[in-house]
Design a protein around this motif. Structure first.
Motif, PDB file in Angstrom:
ATOM      1  N   PRO A 349       1.293  -1.354   0.120  1.00  0.00           N
ATOM      2  CA  PRO A 349      -0.009  -0.113  -0.163  1.00  0.00           C
ATOM      3  C   PRO A 349       1.065   1.093   0.284  1.00  0.00           C
ATOM      4  O   PRO A 349      -0.120   2.298  -0.078  1.00  0.00           O
ATOM      5  N   LEU A 350       2.212   1.486   0.369  1.00  0.00           N
ATOM      6  CA  LEU A 350       2.631   2.355   0.576  1.00  0.00           C
ATOM      7  C   LEU A 350       3.314   2.904  -1.267  1.00  0.00           C
ATOM      8  O   LEU A 350       4.378   3.829  -1.632  1.00  0.00           O
ATOM      9  N   ALA A 351       3.697   1.925  -1.334  1.00  0.00           N
ATOM     10  CA  ALA A 351       3.938   2.220  -2.657  1.00  0.00           C
ATOM     11  C   ALA A 351       3.713   3.559  -4.000  1.00  0.00           C
ATOM     12  O   ALA A 351       1.977   2.995  -3.692  1.00  0.00           O
ATOM     13  N   SER A 352       3.857   3.513  -4.415  1.00  0.00           N
ATOM     14  CA  SER A 352       3.862   4.701  -5.574  1.00  0.00           C
ATOM     15  C   SER A 352       3.259   4.245  -6.529  1.00  0.00           C
ATOM     16  O   SER A 352       3.397   3.850  -7.138  1.00  0.00           O
ATOM     17  N   ALA A 353       1.185   5.134  -6.814  1.00  0.00           N
ATOM     18  CA  ALA A 353       0.658   4.078  -7.461  1.00  0.00           C
ATOM     19  C   ALA A 353       1.088   4.870  -8.870  1.00  0.00           C
ATOM     20  O   ALA A 353       0.518   4.254 -10.096  1.00  0.00           O
ATOM     21  N   SER A 354       2.082   4.924  -9.401  1.00  0.00           N
ATOM     22  CA  SER A 354       2.499   6.093 -10.432  1.00  0.00           C
ATOM     23  C   SER A 354       3.369   5.044 -10.830  1.00  0.00           C
ATOM     24  O   SER A 354       3.590   5.145 -12.240  1.00  0.00           O
ATOM     25  N   MET A 355       4.477   4.084 -10.338  1.00  0.00           N
ATOM     26  CA  MET A 355       5.460   3.122 -10.728  1.00  0.00           C
ATOM     27  C   MET A 355       4.358   1.444 -10.368  1.00  0.00           C
ATOM     28  O   MET A 355       4.635   1.072 -10.990  1.00  0.00           O
ATOM     29  N   GLY A 356       4.298   1.543  -9.143  1.00  0.00           N
ATOM     30  CA  GLY A 356       3.236   0.313  -8.740  1.00  0.00           C
ATOM     31  C   GLY A 356       4.211  -0.977  -8.838  1.00  0.00           C
ATOM     32  O   GLY A 356       5.493  -0.580  -8.587  1.00  0.00           O
ATOM     33  N   SER A 357       4.597  -2.302  -8.188  1.00  0.00           N
ATOM     34  CA  SER A 357       5.414  -3.095  -8.106  1.00  0.00           C
ATOM     35  C   SER A 357       5.197  -4.141  -9.214  1.00  0.00           C
ATOM     36  O   SER A 357       4.683  -5.138  -8.713  1.00  0.00           O
ATOM     37  N   ALA A 358       6.353  -3.593 -10.058  1.00  0.00           N
ATOM     38  CA  ALA A 358       6.596  -4.460 -10.960  1.00  0.00           C
ATOM     39  C   ALA A 358       6.867  -5.398 -10.738  1.00  0.00           C
ATOM     40  O   ALA A 358       6.634  -6.628 -11.796  1.00  0.00           O
ATOM     41  N   VAL A 359       7.370  -6.426  -9.727  1.00  0.00           N
ATOM     42  CA  VAL A 359       8.209  -7.337  -9.588  1.00  0.00           C
ATOM     43  C   VAL A 359       6.775  -8.119  -8.866  1.00  0.00           C
ATOM     44  O   VAL A 359       7.005  -9.432  -9.230  1.00  0.00           O
ATOM     45  N   PHE A 360       5.830  -7.698  -8.492  1.00  0.00           N
ATOM     46  CA  PHE A 360       4.645  -8.168  -8.262  1.00  0.00           C
ATOM     47  C   PHE A 360       3.707  -9.040  -8.783  1.00  0.00           C
ATOM     48  O   PHE A 360       3.364  -9.886  -9.394  1.00  0.00           O
ATOM     49  N   ALA A 361       3.464  -7.788 -10.451  1.00  0.00           N
ATOM     50  CA  ALA A 361       3.263  -8.403 -11.489  1.00  0.00           C
ATOM     51  C   ALA A 361       4.309  -9.367 -11.885  1.00  0.00           C
ATOM     52  O   ALA A 361       3.310 -10.826 -12.796  1.00  0.00           O
ATOM     53  N   PRO A 657      18.411 -12.589  -4.913  1.00  0.00           N
ATOM     54  CA  PRO A 657      16.593 -14.150  -4.672  1.00  0.00           C
ATOM     55  C   PRO A 657      15.656 -12.514  -4.964  1.00  0.00           C
ATOM     56  O   PRO A 657      15.598 -12.148  -5.250  1.00  0.00           O
ATOM     57  N   PHE A 658      14.679 -13.715  -5.732  1.00  0.00           N
ATOM     58  CA  PHE A 658      13.691 -13.137  -5.483  1.00  0.00           C
ATOM     59  C   PHE A 658      12.766 -12.357  -4.252  1.00  0.00           C
ATOM     60  O   PHE A 658      12.547 -14.133  -3.179  1.00  0.00           O
ATOM     61  N   HIS A 659      12.466 -12.028  -3.873  1.00  0.00           N
ATOM     62  CA  HIS A 659      11.883 -11.051  -2.628  1.00  0.00           C
ATOM     63  C   HIS A 659      11.334  -9.706  -3.295  1.00  0.00           C
ATOM     64  O   HIS A 659      11.702  -9.618  -4.084  1.00  0.00           O
ATOM     65  N   ILE A 660      10.027  -9.372  -2.479  1.00  0.00           N
ATOM     66  CA  ILE A 660      10.085  -7.455  -2.099  1.00  0.00           C
ATOM     67  C   ILE A 660       9.659  -7.468  -0.684  1.00  0.00           C
ATOM     68  O   ILE A 660       9.492  -7.312   0.059  1.00  0.00           O
ATOM     69  N   GLU A 661      10.035  -5.987  -1.354  1.00  0.00           N
ATOM     70  CA  GLU A 661      10.154  -5.397  -0.016  1.00  0.00           C
ATOM     71  C   GLU A 661       8.710  -5.141   0.664  1.00  0.00           C
ATOM     72  O   GLU A 661       7.996  -4.850   0.370  1.00  0.00           O
ATOM     73  N   PRO A 662       8.989  -5.544   2.596  1.00  0.00           N
ATOM     74  CA  PRO A 662       7.515  -5.406   2.277  1.00  0.00           C
ATOM     75  C   PRO A 662       7.107  -4.335   2.565  1.00  0.00           C
ATOM     76  O   PRO A 662       7.180  -2.962   3.132  1.00  0.00           O
ATOM     77  N   TYR A 664       6.583  -1.283   0.460  1.00  0.00           N
ATOM     78  CA  TYR A 664       6.940  -0.837  -0.281  1.00  0.00           C
ATOM     79  C   TYR A 664       7.077  -1.069  -1.899  1.00  0.00           C
ATOM     80  O   TYR A 664       6.604  -0.228  -2.722  1.00  0.00           O
ATOM     81  N   GLY A 665       6.789  -3.106  -1.911  1.00  0.00           N
ATOM     82  CA  GLY A 665       7.022  -3.320  -3.178  1.00  0.00           C
ATOM     83  C   GLY A 665       7.834  -3.368  -4.192  1.00  0.00           C
ATOM     84  O   GLY A 665       8.503  -3.655  -5.508  1.00  0.00           O
ATOM     85  N   SER A 666       9.098  -3.013  -3.279  1.00  0.00           N
ATOM     86  CA  SER A 666      10.623  -2.999  -4.458  1.00  0.00           C
ATOM     87  C   SER A 666      11.216  -4.739  -3.962  1.00  0.00           C
ATOM     88  O   SER A 666      10.847  -4.735  -3.612  1.00  0.00           O
ATOM     89  N   ALA A 667      12.610  -4.135  -5.072  1.00  0.00           N
ATOM     90  CA  ALA A 667      13.387  -5.475  -5.222  1.00  0.00           C
ATOM     91  C   ALA A 667      14.146  -5.840  -4.213  1.00  0.00           C
ATOM     92  O   ALA A 667      14.274  -7.027  -4.407  1.00  0.00           O
ATOM     93  N   MET A 668      14.391  -4.945  -3.212  1.00  0.00           N
ATOM     94  CA  MET A 668      15.279  -5.494  -2.455  1.00  0.00           C
ATOM     95  C   MET A 668      16.984  -6.159  -3.299  1.00  0.00           C
ATOM     96  O   MET A 668      17.153  -6.897  -2.903  1.00  0.00           O
ATOM     97  N   THR A 669      17.198  -5.157  -4.512  1.00  0.00           N
ATOM     98  CA  THR A 669      18.186  -6.163  -5.391  1.00  0.00           C
ATOM     99  C   THR A 669      19.307  -5.808  -4.735  1.00  0.00           C
ATOM    100  O   THR A 669      20.273  -6.538  -5.702  1.00  0.00           O
ATOM    101  N   GLN A 670      19.905  -5.579  -3.330  1.00  0.00           N
ATOM    102  CA  GLN A 670      20.647  -5.744  -2.558  1.00  0.00           C
ATOM    103  C   GLN A 670      21.386  -6.324  -1.463  1.00  0.00           C
ATOM    104  O   GLN A 670      21.828  -6.831  -0.849  1.00  0.00           O
ATOM    105  N   GLU A 671      20.148  -7.832  -1.937  1.00  0.00           N
ATOM    106  CA  GLU A 671      19.730  -8.200   0.033  1.00  0.00           C
ATOM    107  C   GLU A 671      20.286  -9.537  -0.586  1.00  0.00           C
ATOM    108  O   GLU A 671      19.276 -10.395  -1.488  1.00  0.00           O
ATOM    109  N   ALA A 672      21.833  -9.700  -0.835  1.00  0.00           N
ATOM    110  CA  ALA A 672      22.512 -10.709  -1.095  1.00  0.00           C
ATOM    111  C   ALA A 672      23.538 -11.059  -0.893  1.00  0.00           C
ATOM    112  O   ALA A 672      24.554  -9.618   0.102  1.00  0.00           O
ATOM    113  N   THR A 673      24.418 -12.379  -0.164  1.00  0.00           N
ATOM    114  CA  THR A 673      25.789 -12.707  -0.029  1.00  0.00           C
ATOM    115  C   THR A 673      26.108 -13.743  -0.360  1.00  0.00           C
ATOM    116  O   THR A 673      25.393 -14.420  -1.777  1.00  0.00           O
ATOM    117  N   VAL A 674      27.730 -13.214  -1.368  1.00  0.00           N
ATOM    118  CA  VAL A 674      28.076 -14.098  -2.198  1.00  0.00           C
ATOM    119  C   VAL A 674      29.167 -14.472  -1.230  1.00  0.00           C
ATOM    120  O   VAL A 674      30.289 -13.850  -0.296  1.00  0.00           O
TER     121      VAL A 674
END
Length: 681
Positions: A349-361, A657-662, A664-674
């Protein structure tokens, strides 16, 4: 207007005998200020790329693409769209785009005309959390830090000299020459640090703890602008109490930044205020990176409020903007508003409506909720989240249509690929922009169409609409629409073509103007009812990153380099030559970490986690914080049809990994370790 990144800097292109010969930055364009960056020059060569898409393509029963006519492509796409709508309703269709003026207008209008509310931008993998979090605090999604006039500016994970907008680099240089205190908070010693007073390496994902601790210092020591907070804020006392334990000593254990450094930085901010601010950042630090990115954005906006720096010289400016007015001509009337709501609006619900969560799509495609998706100028499959997950998800669609200039990882998955002209072979709708002086700029067509069977995006979506039976909403030309938009601001298409950029000095920003807080409370929200309803704390408090390294693992970060824009520019030979010459694809590892692992500079190493394993030469350097591996976000192309980019470097998203920020709906693109080891070790 350049198309190499979202800055869209203006320039004059010179053509001799039909060939592009030189580019000169537009002095009137506020983003260019008379200059272009390397990728701006380089990306102009996409027009001449040997890897351009030249004909509509259809995937046959053997999984291979074959050229077809436009009429066949339109007819078959329209038939499938009709089947999906009849069976599952228009809400089973979605669009993902990387917004540019014409694409934003035409692609979204097409989706709306079909009756679907599901239009998404690339924001979930870019700046969705930043915009959405800031909006919860101040009612606007961004601000401009008045860097060149500041006494102190802190940059968190933002590098003007890597994510280049020439005017911003010039402002940074002037600030340096004026003696401003410029602090770079970043695990990586980025290229902007050449102008910095101080580089503060930080543990990735812990920027929120730093901001909370500095806020704590200002409040505890009565160094904040109490009058400004009292007049403009709501919920301050609750937030102050909630972060009373967020001391510098507490933050040191989380961020790796010494407590006395945090204390000093906060005191220096107080001394410099109101000519001081934290710059709003973008993708790298908290645009879409961690489980706490949206809350970091909120906290940064609130910290600036403690400084009382809003709309003050050298502070954080909520500048004015320009936009086209209402178009009275009935041809331009909007299609009926679709029934239903954007998929993901309830879940995030906090995701900007003009963007939406494409990863949720993407998740909804995998679940079978979405049946058909259109992609414009979007390489979602390679750059938005884990490519293996997205490939599986998108392969579940009954219809997938991609419109692009070259084959991409996303296009490889499609049923139909529609070839667009390069940006230099088509006109663009007017680009309205904000800043200290709002402006409007125009891209005119520079080159004749090189490949005769390619078409501009406005033509493609207009003809798609006609084939799908909603052509009545596109009964105008792009020129007619552009002229109508410009006439609402006292201009016309012919006059803007002559000059490229027109500024509106009558709408210029004025220092000291009282900010308008477009929040539900009409105040700066130290507490947010919407955040509380979304399951977060009403006020921003410490939220752990989702991923914690196990023994022997490194936190993974990505980021731009000055000559590339994510994956978009990697197939340009002139730019790739530079990357190859200087080994810009190499992952970075701290020198002490490398020594402990027996790794030397340029050693071939394995970088791996449970998502992916790849090999690369590495860069051993003091310019990365210990415990961190940096992989540039431009490389690792897996499309053989991109002959220059294919197979060069590692692709950072393979490790995420595929995951989505609670919330806000973002992809959390740096939530990873190697983990990393020398080949053969």
């Amino acid at each position: 207007l350049c198309n190499a990144c979202s800055s869209k800097c203006g320039y004059t292109a010179y053509v001799v005998d039909g060939k592009l010969t030189k580019l000169i930055g537009d002095p009137q364009n506020p983003n260019a200020s008379g200059h272009l960056c390397a990728r701006g020059y380089g990306y102009s060569q996409i027009a001449y790329s040997k890897d351009r898409l030249t004909d509509p393509l259809k995937k046959n029963a053997q999984g291979r693409f074959e050229a077809i006519s436009w009429d066949q492509a339109y007819a078959e796409i329209a038939e499938k769209v009709s089947e999906i709508i009849e069976k599952d309703g228009p809400g089973a269709l979605a669009l993902v785009q990387d917004p540019r003026p014409s694409g934003s207008y035409y692609a979204k209008r097409f989706m709306t005309a079909l009756g679907s509310p599901n239009s998404y931008t690339h924001g979930a993998a870019c700046n969705l959390s930043k915009v959405s979090g800031i909006t919860q605090a101040i009612g606007a999604g961004d601000w401009v830090s008045d860097v060149e006039n500041s006494r102190m500016t802190m940059f968190i994970g933002r590098s003007y000299c890597d994510g280049i907008r020439p005017s911003q680099v010039a402002a940074l240089e002037r600030a340096y020459e004026n003696g401003s205190r410029l602090v770079m908070v970043d695990p990586r010693c980025n290229n902007s640090t050449v102008f910095a007073t101080e580089w503060v390496p930080i543990t990735p994902g812990t920027d929120l703890a730093l901001v909370l601790a500095m806020s704590n210092v200002l409040i505890k020591n009565h160094l904040y602008d109490a009058d400004f907070v009292a007049a403009n804020g709501v919920g301050f006392d609750e937030w102050a109490a909630a972060i009373s334990g967020c001391t510098p000593a507490w933050a040191e254990q989380i961020t790796g930044i010494p407590a006395d450094t945090i204390e000093r930085l906060a005191a220096e901010f107080a001394e410099a205020a109101p000519a001081a601010s934290i710059e709003p950042s973008w993708r790298g630090a908290y645009g879409c990176a961690y489980a706490n990115s949206g809350e970091t954005a909120r906290a940064v906006a609130l910290f600036n409020t403690l400084l009382g720096c809003w709309n003050q010289p050298g502070g954080a400016l909520l500048t004015s903007s320009a936009a086209a007015g209402k178009l009275d001509d009935p041809r331009f009337a909007a299609p009926p508003k679709p029934e239903g709501t954007l998929l993901g609006a309830a879940e995030y619900p906090l995701a900007s409506a003009s963007m939406g969560s494409a990863v949720f799509a993407g998740e909804m495609a995998k679940a079978g909720v979405l049946k058909g998706m259109f992609f414009y100028n979007s390489n979602m499959a390679a750059g938005y989240s884990n490519p293996a997950y997205l490939a599986e998800a998108l392969s579940n669609l009954e219809l997938m249509v991609v419109c692009d200039v070259q084959m991409s990882e996303t296009a490889l998955l499609a049923d139909y690929v529609l070839p667009e002209t390069s940006y230099l072979e088509r006109a663009e709708l007017p680009e309205f922009g904000g800043g200290k002086v709002p402006y409007v700029a125009l891209r005119s067509q520079v080159l004749d169409v090189i490949h005769p069977n390619t078409r501009s995006c406005d033509q493609i979506f207009t003809e798609l609409a006609e084939a799908c039976g909603v052509g009545e909403y596109f009964a105008f030309t792009q020129e007619e629409l552009a002229d109508a938009q410009l006439k609402t601001v006292g201009l016309d298409l012919d006059s803007l073509r002559l000059v490229g950029t027109v500024q509106f000095p009558e709408k210029a920003f004025a220092y000291g103007t009282a900010p308008k807080w477009n929040t539900p409370t009409k105040k700066v929200q130290f507490t947010s009812e919407a955040c509380a309803k979304a399951g977060l704390s009403a006020c921003p408090v410490w939220v752990e990153p989702q991923t914690v390294p196990e023994d022997g693992a490194f936190r993974l970060v990505g980021g731009k380099e000055a000559i590339m824009t994510h994956t978009q520019t990697a197939n340009i030979p002139e730019l790739m030559n530079i990357a190859e010459q200087y080994g810009l694809d190499r992952p970075w590892i701290n020198a002490a970490d490398a020594a402990a692992l027996g790794i030397e500079d340029n050693d071939e190493c394995v970088v791996e986690n449970d998502q992916h394993s790849g090999t690369s030469k590495v860069r051993v350097t003091e310019r990365i914080a210990p415990g961190v591996v940096y992989i540039p976000s431009h490389f690792g192309c897996s499309v053989p049809e991109q002959h220059t980019a294919y197979g060069f470097g590692l692709r950072i998203m393979d490790y995420v990994p595929f995951h989505i920020e609670p919330a806000y709906g973002s992809a959390m693109t740096q939530e990873a370790t190697v983990k990393i080891k020398k080949v053969g070790a």
